[in-house]
Design a protein around this motif. Structure first.
Motif, PDB file in Angstrom:
ATOM      1  N   UNK A 295       0.745  -1.248   0.069  1.00 53.51           N
ATOM      2  CA  UNK A 295      -0.022   0.033  -0.083  1.00 53.51           C
ATOM      3  C   UNK A 295       0.947   1.252  -0.049  1.00 53.51           C
ATOM      4  N   UNK A 296       0.586   2.205  -0.712  1.00 55.51           N
ATOM      5  CA  UNK A 296       1.367   3.441  -0.927  1.00 55.51           C
ATOM      6  C   UNK A 296       1.799   4.137   0.400  1.00 55.51           C
ATOM      7  N   UNK A 297       0.972   4.099   1.435  1.00 52.05           N
ATOM      8  CA  UNK A 297       1.246   4.772   2.701  1.00 52.05           C
ATOM      9  C   UNK A 297       2.535   3.923   3.486  1.00 52.05           C
ATOM     10  N   UNK A 298       2.895   2.760   3.069  1.00 51.89           N
ATOM     11  CA  UNK A 298       3.730   2.048   3.681  1.00 51.89           C
ATOM     12  C   UNK A 298       4.905   1.766   2.842  1.00 51.89           C
ATOM     13  N   UNK A 299       5.016   2.490   1.631  1.00 47.47           N
ATOM     14  CA  UNK A 299       6.370   2.485   0.653  1.00 47.47           C
ATOM     15  C   UNK A 299       7.302   3.331   1.141  1.00 47.47           C
ATOM     16  N   UNK A 300       8.372   3.279   0.682  1.00 48.13           N
ATOM     17  CA  UNK A 300       9.665   4.030   1.005  1.00 48.13           C
ATOM     18  C   UNK A 300      10.090   3.951   2.312  1.00 48.13           C
ATOM     19  N   UNK A 301      10.206   2.738   2.900  1.00 48.86           N
ATOM     20  CA  UNK A 301      10.505   2.632   4.400  1.00 48.86           C
ATOM     21  C   UNK A 301      11.264   1.444   4.260  1.00 48.86           C
ATOM     22  N   UNK A 302      11.883   0.950   2.879  1.00 43.24           N
ATOM     23  CA  UNK A 302      12.975  -0.015   2.821  1.00 43.24           C
ATOM     24  C   UNK A 302      12.452  -1.509   3.184  1.00 43.24           C
ATOM     25  N   UNK A 303      11.263  -1.642   3.214  1.00 37.72           N
ATOM     26  CA  UNK A 303      10.507  -3.072   3.351  1.00 37.72           C
ATOM     27  C   UNK A 303      10.845  -3.919   2.155  1.00 37.72           C
ATOM     28  N   UNK A 304      10.977  -3.502   1.040  1.00 38.66           N
ATOM     29  CA  UNK A 304      11.206  -4.625  -0.041  1.00 38.66           C
ATOM     30  C   UNK A 304      12.663  -5.069   0.000  1.00 38.66           C
ATOM     31  N   UNK A 305      13.662  -4.085   0.321  1.00 36.91           N
ATOM     32  CA  UNK A 305      15.014  -4.308   0.575  1.00 36.91           C
ATOM     33  C   UNK A 305      15.261  -5.394   1.921  1.00 36.91           C
ATOM     34  N   UNK A 306      14.417  -5.168   2.824  1.00 34.02           N
ATOM     35  CA  UNK A 306      14.816  -5.981   3.886  1.00 34.02           C
ATOM     36  C   UNK A 306      13.941  -7.494   3.732  1.00 34.02           C
ATOM     37  N   UNK A 307      12.754  -7.419   3.061  1.00 31.35           N
ATOM     38  CA  UNK A 307      12.345  -8.870   2.498  1.00 31.35           C
ATOM     39  C   UNK A 307      12.978  -9.610   1.766  1.00 31.35           C
ATOM     40  N   UNK A 308      13.595  -8.858   0.821  1.00 32.05           N
ATOM     41  CA  UNK A 308      14.104  -9.574  -0.515  1.00 32.05           C
ATOM     42  C   UNK A 308      15.336 -11.033  -0.063  1.00 32.05           C
ATOM     43  N   UNK A 309      16.213 -10.649   0.844  1.00 34.92           N
ATOM     44  CA  UNK A 309      17.003 -11.474   1.113  1.00 34.92           C
ATOM     45  C   UNK A 309      16.711 -12.841   1.690  1.00 34.92           C
ATOM     46  N   UNK A 310      15.267 -12.471   2.666  1.00 36.75           N
ATOM     47  CA  UNK A 310      14.661 -13.930   3.154  1.00 36.75           C
ATOM     48  C   UNK A 310      13.981 -14.613   2.076  1.00 36.75           C
ATOM     49  N   UNK A 311      13.152 -14.016   1.094  1.00 34.53           N
ATOM     50  CA  UNK A 311      12.650 -14.758  -0.049  1.00 34.53           C
ATOM     51  C   UNK A 311      13.797 -15.544  -0.899  1.00 34.53           C
ATOM     52  N   UNK A 312      14.984 -14.972  -1.060  1.00 31.01           N
ATOM     53  CA  UNK A 312      15.833 -15.804  -1.667  1.00 31.01           C
ATOM     54  C   UNK A 312      16.406 -16.726  -0.871  1.00 31.01           C
TER      55      UNK A 312
END
Length: 395
Positions: A88-105
């Motif tokens: 959701x837009x209000x939760x973007x821009x906080x680095x969540x994707x970068x923090x999630x990505x290594x766990x997914x890999x």
């Protein structure tokens, strides 16, 4: 699916959810997340979807509230495809994707996959940059119903990762990678790394610009740059270019050139050369740092200085080409606002084409072409679109 709760910090977490829960979340929230994208509306499909194979779904939660998701599915016997991530837009821009990505890999590696692939709109730097930082490589571009997509691949197999460097021309084939590529190379003993020549900084007018940590950037005449480049070229590059059989028969076009040298402790540490490409565009031809000066953020500090100088010369666009697997350069370029605009094969290998625009309307135009945003306001007017409705007004 089987998975684990992934803590993301700041009250956020990613938790495994069912495919049905993921689809329900898409139906309920995707308009808020992807409503600004510009896609093509097909008629209802005639054929059923093929089986997805193994699937992976996580809900992204802020406390107990579901605010996003990630979905991936098996593509073939070696490949998992990261098909859909939304927040959701209000939760973007906080680095969540970068923090999630290594766990997914890590999950995909543990599940036995060798390759992780994904597609993203070619101007969506907010997603492309963390993917490149995680080790993904640009693999292609395709035009589809959502716009212009860039294809990314992460190899969890080290020799194949090196093979991608070989394919792009960024590195020479060697060892196990060469064997996997079917190359029967002549045996060679261990040779010491050649010494890097120490070249004093030529005398130039002006004091130069302090880049920090003892590095100085100086604007120099093209002839001064070329003399330095000729002496240090072999020490600066590991890439593999095509060896033309004879010199070029025609002279280079006589266009304006802009050259800089980077010095440290009185010696040349690197350089940058740009030239005119066309009436609106400058081309960043060549940037390099000698081995002992890499990994210190010099490119990131150099880049805005060069861009400001080219803007002052009257250019509206800046173009550059880089080996498609050279993430060390692609990442700072994308952070500076460059956009992926193409791939080409030339004498240096498979090159990613990047464009930076000083014109904000043209930047929005690139987003519209990729399908990341809908044409509106001034972009729509420049495209000759006569749009109706308040949602298409504004800049």
């Amino acid at each position: 699916m089987v998975g684990r709760v992934i803590p993301l910090g700041g009250g956020y977490s990613a938790r495994p959810i069912s495919f049905e829960a993921y689809r329900e979340a898409c139906t309920r929230l995707e308009g808020r997340i992807f409503g600004g994208n510009w896609g093509y509306a097909f008629d209802p499909p005639v054929k059923a979807l093929p089986p997805l194979g193994e699937t992976f779904q996580w809900g992204i939660f802020c406390g107990k509230e579901l605010v996003g998701w990630h979905h991936a599915h098996q593509r073939d016997e070696r490949t998992v495809y990261m098909a859909d991530t939304g927040l959701l837009p209000e939760h973007q821009g906080q680095g969540l994707y970068s923090r999630l990505l290594p766990h997914l890999v890590d999950v995909y590696r543990e599940a036995g996959y060798t390759l992780v692939t994904s597609h993203h709109r070619a101007t969506n730097n907010r997603v492309i940059i963390p993917k490149l930082r995680a080790g993904f490589f640009i693999q292609g571009l395709n035009l589809y119903e959502g716009g212009l997509n860039v294809a990314l691949t992460l190899s969890l197999d080290w020799p194949y990762r090196e093979a991608l460097h070989v394919r792009s021309g960024f590195r020479q084939a060697a060892g196990e990678t060469a064997r996997r590529l079917g190359l029967n190379l002549e045996p060679s003993g261990e040779e010491p790394e050649p010494a890097v020549p120490r070249v004093p900084v030529p005398e130039t007018d002006g004091e130069g610009l302090d880049l920090g940590d003892g590095y100085i950037l100086r604007r120099v005449p093209y002839e001064v740059y070329w003399n330095v480049y000729a002496r240090l070229e072999d020490a600066a590059y590991q890439s593999v270019s095509f060896d033309w059989a004879s010199p070029a028969l025609r002279p280079s076009p006589d266009v304006p050139r802009y050259a800089w040298l980077v010095s440290h402790a009185g010696e040349v540490a690197g350089w940058q050369l740009s030239r005119q490409w066309d009436a609106r565009t400058a081309y960043m031809v060549n940037t390099a740092f000698l081995p002992g000066h890499r990994g210190r953020g010099l490119y990131t500090r150099l880049l805005p200085v060069v861009l400001d100088a080219l803007r002052a010369e009257g250019y509206r666009l800046v173009r550059s080409h880089h080996h498609a697997t050279n993430n060390a350069v692609l990442i700072p370029k994308l952070r500076a606002g460059f956009r992926i605009q193409g791939l080409q094969t030339d004498e240096h290998g498979v090159m990613a084409v990047l464009i930076h625009s000083f014109d904000p309307v043209y930047r929005e135009y690139m987003d519209a072409r990729s399908g990341l945003t809908r044409p509106r306001g001034e972009v729509a007017r420049r495209l000759g679109l006569k749009l109706r409705g308040p949602e298409f007004e504004g800049g």
